[in-house]
Design a protein around this motif. Structure first.
Motif, mmCIF file in Angstrom:
data_model
loop_
_atom_site.group_PDB
_atom_site.id
_atom_site.type_symbol
_atom_site.label_atom_id
_atom_site.label_comp_id
_atom_site.label_asym_id
_atom_site.label_seq_id
_atom_site.Cartn_x
_atom_site.Cartn_y
_atom_site.Cartn_z
ATOM 1 N N ASP A 114 -6.220 -1.998 4.576
ATOM 2 C CA ASP A 114 -6.935 -1.857 3.329
ATOM 3 C C ASP A 114 -6.208 -1.667 2.431
ATOM 4 N N ILE A 115 -5.191 -0.887 2.666
ATOM 5 C CA ILE A 115 -4.729 -0.605 0.928
ATOM 6 C C ILE A 115 -3.888 -1.688 0.631
ATOM 7 N N ALA A 116 -3.465 -1.855 1.605
ATOM 8 C CA ALA A 116 -2.327 -3.110 1.982
ATOM 9 C C ALA A 116 -2.336 -4.272 1.277
ATOM 10 N N ASN A 117 -3.697 -4.775 1.284
ATOM 11 C CA ASN A 117 -4.193 -5.727 1.531
ATOM 12 C C ASN A 117 -5.008 -5.800 -0.241
ATOM 13 N N GLU A 118 -5.515 -4.581 -1.195
ATOM 14 C CA GLU A 118 -5.828 -4.040 -1.879
ATOM 15 C C GLU A 118 -4.595 -4.312 -3.082
ATOM 16 N N VAL A 119 -3.478 -3.714 -2.655
ATOM 17 C CA VAL A 119 -2.269 -3.499 -4.108
ATOM 18 C C VAL A 119 -2.257 -4.994 -3.977
ATOM 19 N N GLY A 120 -1.683 -5.472 -2.786
ATOM 20 C CA GLY A 120 -0.799 -7.344 -3.087
ATOM 21 C C GLY A 120 -2.154 -7.913 -3.136
ATOM 22 N N GLN A 121 -3.247 -8.621 -2.790
ATOM 23 C CA GLN A 121 -4.129 -9.171 -3.559
ATOM 24 C C GLN A 121 -4.781 -8.998 -4.482
ATOM 25 N N THR A 122 -4.964 -7.532 -5.015
ATOM 26 C CA THR A 122 -5.749 -7.108 -6.365
ATOM 27 C C THR A 122 -5.229 -6.709 -6.942
ATOM 28 N N TYR A 160 2.960 4.608 -0.466
ATOM 29 C CA TYR A 160 3.651 5.934 0.225
ATOM 30 C C TYR A 160 1.991 6.779 1.171
ATOM 31 N N SER A 161 0.521 6.067 0.735
ATOM 32 C CA SER A 161 0.168 6.660 1.018
ATOM 33 C C SER A 161 -0.344 5.795 3.013
ATOM 34 N N ILE A 162 0.252 5.173 2.993
ATOM 35 C CA ILE A 162 0.410 3.478 4.558
ATOM 36 C C ILE A 162 1.797 4.605 5.178
ATOM 37 N N ARG A 163 2.747 5.405 4.286
ATOM 38 C CA ARG A 163 4.209 5.538 5.134
ATOM 39 C C ARG A 163 3.278 7.035 5.069
ATOM 40 N N GLU A 196 10.401 -0.268 7.771
ATOM 41 C CA GLU A 196 11.133 -1.618 7.368
ATOM 42 C C GLU A 196 10.042 -2.030 6.131
ATOM 43 N N ALA A 197 8.721 -2.777 6.713
ATOM 44 C CA ALA A 197 7.895 -3.811 5.777
ATOM 45 C C ALA A 197 7.023 -2.653 5.090
ATOM 46 N N ILE A 198 7.254 -1.187 5.040
ATOM 47 C CA ILE A 198 7.131 -0.132 4.325
ATOM 48 C C ILE A 198 7.452 -0.371 2.868
ATOM 49 N N GLU A 199 8.824 0.098 3.442
ATOM 50 C CA GLU A 199 9.354 0.118 2.486
ATOM 51 C C GLU A 199 10.234 -1.019 1.914
ATOM 52 N N ASN A 200 10.051 -2.316 2.033
ATOM 53 C CA ASN A 200 10.422 -3.115 1.276
ATOM 54 C C ASN A 200 9.239 -3.498 0.459
ATOM 55 N N ALA A 201 7.908 -3.410 0.557
ATOM 56 C CA ALA A 201 6.874 -3.037 -0.257
ATOM 57 C C ALA A 201 7.291 -2.070 -1.424
ATOM 58 N N ALA A 202 7.536 -1.215 -0.779
ATOM 59 C CA ALA A 202 7.422 0.420 -1.815
ATOM 60 C C ALA A 202 8.615 -0.437 -3.226
ATOM 61 N N ASN A 203 9.510 -0.933 -2.623
ATOM 62 C CA ASN A 203 11.240 -1.383 -3.113
ATOM 63 C C ASN A 203 10.447 -2.094 -4.185
ATOM 64 N N SER A 204 9.736 -2.973 -3.605
ATOM 65 C CA SER A 204 9.409 -4.753 -4.766
ATOM 66 C C SER A 204 8.520 -4.355 -5.588
ATOM 67 N N ILE A 205 7.750 -3.278 -5.200
ATOM 68 C CA ILE A 205 6.753 -3.179 -6.782
ATOM 69 C C ILE A 205 7.737 -2.460 -7.194
ATOM 70 N N SER A 310 -3.720 8.916 -1.441
ATOM 71 C CA SER A 310 -4.715 8.612 -0.138
ATOM 72 C C SER A 310 -5.841 7.866 -0.160
ATOM 73 N N GLU A 311 -5.060 6.761 -1.116
ATOM 74 C CA GLU A 311 -5.843 5.622 -0.903
ATOM 75 C C GLU A 311 -5.165 4.822 0.603
ATOM 76 N N ALA A 312 -4.671 5.929 1.604
ATOM 77 C CA ALA A 312 -4.911 5.002 2.859
ATOM 78 C C ALA A 312 -5.762 5.159 3.978
ATOM 79 N N PHE A 313 -6.913 6.097 3.295
ATOM 80 C CA PHE A 313 -7.669 6.742 4.287
ATOM 81 C C PHE A 313 -8.387 7.413 3.281
ATOM 82 N N LEU A 314 -9.420 6.374 2.756
ATOM 83 C CA LEU A 314 -10.456 6.494 1.736
ATOM 84 C C LEU A 314 -11.879 6.546 2.658
ATOM 85 N N PHE A 315 -12.254 7.295 3.462
ATOM 86 C CA PHE A 315 -13.140 7.365 4.577
ATOM 87 C C PHE A 315 -13.626 8.248 4.754
ATOM 88 N N GLY A 316 -15.190 8.806 4.883
ATOM 89 C CA GLY A 316 -15.250 9.965 5.238
ATOM 90 C C GLY A 316 -16.172 10.205 4.346
#
Length: 386
Positions: A114-122, A160-163, A196-205, A310-316
């Motif tokens: 969800d957060i990977a999508n939100e960062v990229g798409q939203t 980084y919340s995903i990492r 690598e996908a996590i690192e690439n997303a963070a570095n690209s931003i 914390s945005e990778a665990f916005l539940f509860g």
């Protein structure tokens, strides 16, 4: 992050914008076409409004401190009058919304997707889409944290919340009881590709020229969106399938490590940082100065980091108790903020169970990190005492 759009209200305040463009071709490609000058509002801190400004800052900071403490205590001490949410999640009880360790792991993967999508798409994608359709004002107003010029770091901390969720730690070390260690044990190639996908997303931003709001249509923006999409894809299509074939016994220690080493310390840092932020706001209001403004602004940045991580665990509790929109609604209704400064009706920042959705939403749109950001920053710098 709860999003609403109040462009009409922003224009009503007399917000003006100048877009500098060399040509239509430049606009399509980013570059100089993205250089903008924004008079972000007609409200500024002054001796005439200082008392109201101080009271507004204190009220918002106090609510952030309370919400952060509520969130941490719900996970650590007690949730809804029962056991802590941490124990409920580790025991995969019904209150945690998962009936197995696999269900818990699937919530973790869902949150990362969800957060990977939100960062990229939203967060990145919506401003980009507005800009490419020549809706320049909407593009800038859709950029989160543009008052402080903190957008790139917000988005990177989301990655980084995903990492942290995948590594089972917050120090870039891979815990022995983690999703990464489990994947590596039987499919090291997949583990490397996810890392690598996590690192690439963070570095690209981080490679998007600063500030993002002035470089919305840059080629680096497109690269960052693509990297986030690739990260979401591998998490959704490959990591999800991998965990669904795992034994419950292998997943239990991962759930426990995730709670104890990632969620609880993140929320503990959030609680402590918002206490410090509140104290620095109070100190500023007691002795206003440019230095005190800068100290409070820096505390806002420090308090922002654990929230974004914390945005990778916005539940509860963060979801069930309405704490996400309490703390992070965006964009702001600047006209309503101006009215609040004029009226001083700070009780309107509060809501209780049973209030109408409109009342709750109106309260949430006047509080949280971004309202305080607006009151602390202007054009990427701490405000000045006049």
């Amino acid at each position: 992050m709860k999003k609403h759009f109040f462009y009409a209200a922003l224009f009503a305040m007399g917000l003006t914008m100048t877009v500098t463009s060399c040509s239509d071709d430049d606009d399509d490609n980013g570059g100089e076409a993205s250089v903008i000058v924004v008079d972000s509002h007609n409200i500024d801190y002054s001796s005439e409004n200082a008392l109201s400004w101080h009271n507004y800052m204190i009220n918002v900071a106090a609510l952030l401190k309370t919400d952060a403490a509520t969130l941490y205590n719900s996970w650590k001490v007690s949730y809804d009058g029962g056991e802590s949410f941490a124990e409920a999640f580790k025991n995969h009880s019904e209150v945690a919304g998962a009936r197995s360790f696999l269900g818990c792991i699937e919530q973790i993967v869902d949150g990362c997707c969800d957060i990977a999508n939100e960062v990229g798409q939203t967060k990145i994608g919506e401003p980009y889409d507005y800009w490419k359709s020549k809706q320049y004002e909407q593009a800038v107003f859709a950029v989160e944290s543009w008052y402080s010029w903190h957008s790139r770091d917000d988005y990177t901390n989301n990655i980084y919340s995903i990492r942290n969720s995948y590594y089972g730690s917050r120090n870039e070390m891979i815990a022995s009881n983690s999703l990464s260690a489990l994947v590596k044990k039987s499919n090291p190639t997949l583990d490397e590709r996810i890392k690598e996908a996590i690192e690439n997303a963070a570095n690209s931003i981080q490679l998007i020229p600063q500030p993002f709001r002035n470089n919305i249509a840059s080629s680096e923006t497109v690269t960052a969106m693509d990297a986030c999409a690739s990260l979401e894809s591998i998490l959704d299509k490959e990591l999800r399938g991998f965990v669904q074939n795992c034994d419950e016994a292998d997943l239990q220690p991962i759930v426990e490590e995730y709670v104890d080493a990632v969620i609880l310390p993140t929320y503990e840092d959030l609680k402590a940082a918002n206490e410090n932020l509140y104290n620095d706001i109070v100190a500023f209001t007691q002795h206003p100065s440019d230095a005190a403004f800068a100290t409070a602004a820096q505390s806002w940045i420090k308090a922002r980091m654990p929230w974004e991580q914390s945005e990778a665990f916005l539940f509860g509790p963060v979801d069930a108790l309405g704490l996400d929109p309490n703390m992070d609604s965006w964009p702001l209704d600047q006209e309503a903020i101006k009215n609040m400064l004029n009226s001083g009706e700070f009780d309107n920042l509060n809501w209780i169970d049973g209030d109408s959705d409109d009342k709750v939403e109106a309260a949430q749109n006047l509080r949280g990190f971004h309202t305080l950001e607006f009151l602390l920053f202007k054009e990427g710098e701490p405000r000045k005492v006049k």
